[in-house]
Motif scaffolding. Structure first.
Motif, PDB file in Angstrom:
ATOM      1  N   ALA A  36     -34.364  15.231 -42.514  1.00  0.00           N
ATOM      2  CA  ALA A  36     -34.496  14.012 -43.304  1.00  0.00           C
ATOM      3  C   ALA A  36     -34.538  12.726 -42.489  1.00  0.00           C
ATOM      4  CB  ALA A  36     -33.353  13.927 -44.315  1.00  0.00           C
ATOM      5  N   ALA A  87     -41.004  11.983 -46.039  1.00  0.00           N
ATOM      6  CA  ALA A  87     -41.123  13.152 -46.923  1.00  0.00           C
ATOM      7  C   ALA A  87     -42.509  13.273 -47.546  1.00  0.00           C
ATOM      8  CB  ALA A  87     -40.066  13.092 -48.025  1.00  0.00           C
ATOM      9  N   ASP A  88     -43.126  12.150 -47.840  1.00  0.00           N
ATOM     10  CA  ASP A  88     -44.448  12.191 -48.474  1.00  0.00           C
ATOM     11  C   ASP A  88     -45.539  12.650 -47.513  1.00  0.00           C
ATOM     12  OD1 ASP A  88     -43.356  11.345 -50.870  1.00  0.00           O
ATOM     13  OD2 ASP A  88     -43.714   9.224 -50.433  1.00  0.00           O
ATOM     14  N   THR A 104     -38.488  22.589 -50.836  1.00  0.00           N
ATOM     15  CA  THR A 104     -38.209  21.260 -50.299  1.00  0.00           C
ATOM     16  C   THR A 104     -37.223  20.539 -51.215  1.00  0.00           C
ATOM     17  OG1 THR A 104     -40.151  20.318 -51.384  1.00  0.00           O
ATOM     18  CG2 THR A 104     -40.418  21.056 -49.117  1.00  0.00           C
ATOM     19  N   ARG A 125     -35.726  16.822 -51.730  1.00  0.00           N
ATOM     20  CA  ARG A 125     -35.843  15.399 -51.396  1.00  0.00           C
ATOM     21  C   ARG A 125     -34.450  14.771 -51.398  1.00  0.00           C
ATOM     22  NH1 ARG A 125     -40.755  12.286 -51.671  1.00  0.00           N
ATOM     23  NH2 ARG A 125     -40.145  10.245 -50.931  1.00  0.00           N
ATOM     24  N   HIS A 126     -34.199  13.979 -50.367  1.00  0.00           N
ATOM     25  CA  HIS A 126     -32.904  13.304 -50.242  1.00  0.00           C
ATOM     26  C   HIS A 126     -33.160  11.817 -50.053  1.00  0.00           C
ATOM     27  CE1 HIS A 126     -28.780  12.537 -49.467  1.00  0.00           C
ATOM     28  NE2 HIS A 126     -28.876  12.468 -48.159  1.00  0.00           N
ATOM     29  N   ASP A 127     -33.072  11.079 -51.144  1.00  0.00           N
ATOM     30  CA  ASP A 127     -33.375   9.654 -51.100  1.00  0.00           C
ATOM     31  C   ASP A 127     -32.304   8.844 -50.376  1.00  0.00           C
ATOM     32  OD1 ASP A 127     -35.801   9.995 -52.431  1.00  0.00           O
ATOM     33  OD2 ASP A 127     -34.846   9.849 -54.396  1.00  0.00           O
TER      34      ASP A 127
END
Length: 187
Positions: free
Chosen positions: A9, A53-54, A64, A66-68
């Motif tokens: 990340a 990530a994009d 996958t 996603r970790h904002d």
């Protein structure tokens, strides 16, 4: 069933871009990490993505995540990753995306240590702990107190040596980080 957890990340500030996107032999490190965990016998494999990530390519053989809040550090990515795993997963093998010289042999060794009863199994190189690290589900709640900021499970390993089994892996790859382009091994 032992899950694989690839932490990918970070923004890669020292590298100059997210390390997940860095290529070695024409393949992004994130894809190499998924292949490593699959080859080591982990299932399911979850990949925690944040910065960039994009731009991450498709990752066959992985879920996958996603970790904002990736900018909070490695600890938050680790906590997010274990929280994403299915409830029937008894343990997870954790690897970092910026260690492309790890070996599936080391992953199989820490998994075997878990099969023999290890609660935490950590690969060692020249007697020093490195990756992969296997964490049994019973240790995951402890991460709330130890996996903070840019610290993953290291403080947990130090605080609870009674739970840790060291697994020598000197002959099974290398845990060297790729922190700058100069550190990237040749293909």
């Amino acid at each position: 069933m032992t899950a694989g957890l690839l932490l990918a990340a970070g923004a890669g500030r020292r590298y100059g871009r997210p390390k997940a996107l860095v290529e070695l032999a024409g393949e992004p490190l994130v894809r190499r990490g998924v292949q490593l965990l699959n080859a080591g016998g982990c299932a399911p494999v979850h990949v925690v993505l944040g910065a960039g990530a994009d731009e991450v390519p498709d990752l066959p053989g992985a879920v996958t995540v996603r970790h904002d809040r990736w900018s909070e550090g490695l600890g938050s990515s680790l906590r997010r990753g274990v929280a994403s795993l299915p409830p029937d997963v008894p343990a997870a093998v954790v690897v970092l995306v910026d260690q492309p010289s790890l070996s599936p042999v080391a992953i199989r060794r820490v998994r075997a240590a878990h099969t023999r009863g290890a609660v935490i199994a950590v690969a060692t190189y020249a007697g020093r702990p490195g990756h992969p690290v296997l964490l049994s589900r019973e240790t995951w709640p402890l991460l709330d107190d130890y996996a903070i900021g840019d610290r993953g499970a290291r403080d947990l390993l130090r605080a609870r040596p009674d739970l840790v089994v060291e697994v020598p892996c000197d002959d099974a790859g290398s845990p060297v980080d790729v922190d700058t382009p100069a550190h990237l091994p040749s293909a």
